[in-house]
Enzyme design. Structure first.
Site, short mmCIF file in Angstrom:
data_model
loop_
_atom_site.label_atom_id
_atom_site.label_comp_id
_atom_site.label_asym_id
_atom_site.label_seq_id
_atom_site.Cartn_x
_atom_site.Cartn_y
_atom_site.Cartn_z
N ASP A 75 29.50 30.38 45.71
CA ASP A 75 30.73 29.98 44.70
C ASP A 75 30.20 29.91 42.69
O ASP A 75 29.78 29.09 43.12
CB ASP A 75 31.52 28.76 44.77
CG ASP A 75 32.28 28.38 43.28
OD1 ASP A 75 32.42 29.07 42.47
OD2 ASP A 75 33.62 27.67 43.24
N VAL A 76 30.39 30.92 42.86
CA VAL A 76 29.66 31.33 40.36
C VAL A 76 29.57 30.00 39.87
O VAL A 76 29.39 30.22 38.60
CB VAL A 76 29.48 32.81 40.12
CG1 VAL A 76 29.43 34.23 41.11
CG2 VAL A 76 31.51 32.73 40.38
N TYR A 168 41.40 36.88 30.89
CA TYR A 168 40.59 38.11 31.35
C TYR A 168 39.65 39.17 30.14
O TYR A 168 38.64 39.21 30.53
CB TYR A 168 41.45 38.61 31.66
CG TYR A 168 40.51 39.89 33.36
CD1 TYR A 168 40.50 39.77 34.33
CD2 TYR A 168 40.85 41.57 32.45
CE1 TYR A 168 39.39 40.92 34.90
CE2 TYR A 168 40.50 42.44 33.48
CZ TYR A 168 39.64 42.26 34.89
OH TYR A 168 39.01 42.71 35.16
N LYS A 172 35.72 39.55 29.92
CA LYS A 172 34.74 41.15 30.07
C LYS A 172 34.13 41.61 28.99
O LYS A 172 33.14 42.30 28.64
CB LYS A 172 35.93 42.18 30.80
CG LYS A 172 36.59 41.37 31.53
CD LYS A 172 35.31 42.10 32.79
CE LYS A 172 35.78 41.54 34.51
NZ LYS A 172 34.45 41.30 35.13
N1 LIG Z 1 40.08 46.71 40.60
C1 LIG Z 1 39.93 47.23 39.20
O1 LIG Z 1 40.95 48.25 38.74
C2 LIG Z 1 38.94 47.20 38.58
C3 LIG Z 1 38.80 47.24 37.18
C4 LIG Z 1 37.85 46.41 36.05
C5 LIG Z 1 37.07 45.65 36.63
N2 LIG Z 1 37.20 45.59 37.85
C6 LIG Z 1 36.37 44.17 38.15
O2 LIG Z 1 35.51 44.37 39.19
C7 LIG Z 1 34.97 43.34 39.98
C8 LIG Z 1 35.94 43.61 41.62
O3 LIG Z 1 37.34 43.69 40.87
P1 LIG Z 1 37.77 43.44 42.15
O4 LIG Z 1 38.85 44.86 42.10
O5 LIG Z 1 37.10 43.91 43.61
O6 LIG Z 1 38.16 42.45 42.91
P2 LIG Z 1 38.61 41.78 43.86
O7 LIG Z 1 39.55 40.81 44.45
O8 LIG Z 1 38.54 42.40 45.19
O9 LIG Z 1 37.25 40.68 44.75
C9 LIG Z 1 36.30 39.58 43.80
C10 LIG Z 1 35.91 39.09 44.95
O10 LIG Z 1 35.02 38.61 43.79
C11 LIG Z 1 35.36 36.73 44.74
N3 LIG Z 1 35.57 35.83 44.25
C12 LIG Z 1 36.46 34.91 43.12
N4 LIG Z 1 36.05 34.63 43.09
C13 LIG Z 1 34.56 33.82 43.22
C14 LIG Z 1 33.76 32.48 43.20
N5 LIG Z 1 34.15 31.74 42.06
N6 LIG Z 1 32.77 33.02 43.28
C15 LIG Z 1 32.15 34.18 44.25
N7 LIG Z 1 32.39 34.90 44.40
C16 LIG Z 1 34.40 34.72 44.15
C17 LIG Z 1 36.76 37.41 45.86
O11 LIG Z 1 36.49 36.60 46.52
C18 LIG Z 1 37.01 39.11 45.97
O12 LIG Z 1 35.99 39.18 47.20
C19 LIG Z 1 35.96 41.90 38.72
O13 LIG Z 1 34.64 41.61 38.32
C20 LIG Z 1 37.21 42.37 38.57
O14 LIG Z 1 37.59 42.22 37.24
C21 LIG Z 1 38.72 45.68 39.05
#
Ligand SMILES: NC(=O)c1ccc[n+]([C@@H]2O[C@H](COP(=O)([O-])OP(=O)(O)OC[C@H]3O[C@@H](n4cnc5c(N)ncnc54)[C@H](O)[C@@H]3O)[C@@H](O)[C@H]2O)c1
Length: 265
Positions: A75-76, A168, A172
């Site tokens: 957990d970060v 959010y 970022k």
């Molecule tokens: N999917 C998109 O369109 C998109 C666009 C821009 C940025 N992002 C960024 O990319 C990253 C991944 O997003 P995603 O779409 O794959 O989402 P996702 O929810 O599939 O992945 C996020 C992961 O972070 C983990 N997580 C959450 N809280 C945590 C914690 N406290 N400690 C450790 N792990 C934790 C979750 O369990 C999950 O597996 C994120 O930072 C998101 O903001 C996603």
């Protein structure tokens, strides 16, 4: 040109044989795909995620494609959970050559409806969590004199906010700012720190923030007029992860967004 020569050229540039990549959020959609790509390039993968089931499933997928991987529940928000990973790496005689920080949570609501708990939770995971991870694994890299690569995951909101997700957006912007500070601070340690800022890669995890109106607005704003596919992030990850291909790249924030942030009217 001979095929063997071409393959050797590409392998010298992008091959990650013998490297270890810690993927925080590796149970998730985007970081999971990045982990698969790093594994294909030869890295051993540490899938680190707060959700055990998703993390273990990713380890299995990596093993199925012929790679090696381990799961750690982290957990970060809890630094000690990541210190545990560094202890395990040390016991195994591994460095942390590559660190991907992709933990992320989001919630769409008007600013006046964002209460203290929600503000604190999103900041704690998306921003303080990335800071915690950079401190824990950055310290480990420095102690081991690893010429490592840290890749933090920003977003289009690192450059311009989107409506309804103000907390959010703040996180970022912070992720990219922290990336640049660390790039400067750790360049003398030979640690490169960069960000990747994805556009829109919809899946189950973010469907709730993508109403039909919003999808239409996103398409209007995206010169390529389509969403991204997670594998489209992998080449940029490999570029930044490789100590050869990415050797002179630090403090950069790469947009992989179909042109979303390049375009206004
Ligand atoms: N999917 C998109 O369109 C998109 C666009 C821009 C940025 N992002 C960024 O990319 C990253 C991944 O997003 P995603 O779409 O794959 O989402 P996702 O929810 O599939 O992945 C996020 C992961 O972070 C983990 N997580 C959450 N809280 C945590 C914690 N406290 N400690 C450790 N792990 C934790 C979750 O369990 C999950 O597996 C994120 O930072 C998101 O903001 C996603």
């Amino acid at each position: 040109m001979q095929e063997a020569k071409r393959l050797a050229f590409l392998n010298d540039l992008y091959g990650l044989e013998g490297k270890t990549a810690v993927c925080i959020g590796g149970g998730g959609v985007l970081c999971g795909e990045m982990a698969m790509g790093l594994s294909m390039a030869g890295a051993h993968i540490i899938v680190a995620d707060v959700v055990e089931e998703a993390g273990r499933a990713r380890v299995q997928a990596i093993e199925q494609q012929g790679g090696t991987a381990q799961f750690f529940q982290v957990d970060v928000q809890v630094r000690e959970s990541m210190v545990e990973v560094t202890r395990a790496l040390a016991v195994q005689g591994r460095d942390c050559d590559i660190l991907i920080n992709a933990p992320g949570v989001n919630s769409k609501k008007p600013f006046l409806d964002v209460d203290d708990d929600e503000w604190a939770r999103i900041i704690a995971i998306n921003l303080t969590g990335v800071r915690n991870s950079c401190q824990v694994f950055g310290k480990f890299m420095i102690q081991h004199e690893t010429h490592g690569s840290i890749i933090n995951i920003g977003s289009v909101t690192s450059f311009c906010p989107l409506s309804g997700v103000s907390t959010y957006c703040v996180t970022k912007v912070g992720v990219v700012s922290l990336t640049k500070s660390l790039a400067a601070e750790w360049a003398p340690r030979h640690i490169r720190v960069n960000a990747i800022c994805p556009g829109f890669f919809p899946a189950e995890q973010n469907r709730k923030v993508l109403s039909p109106d919003r999808v239409e607005a996103i398409m209007r704003q995206t010169p390529q007029h389509r969403f991204g596919e997670p594998p489209e992030l992998v080449p940029t990850v490999l570029l930044l992860a490789s100590p050869v291909a990415g050797s002179y790249i630090t403090g950069a924030a790469y947009s992989v967004d179909g042109g979303f942030t390049a375009f206004t009217l």
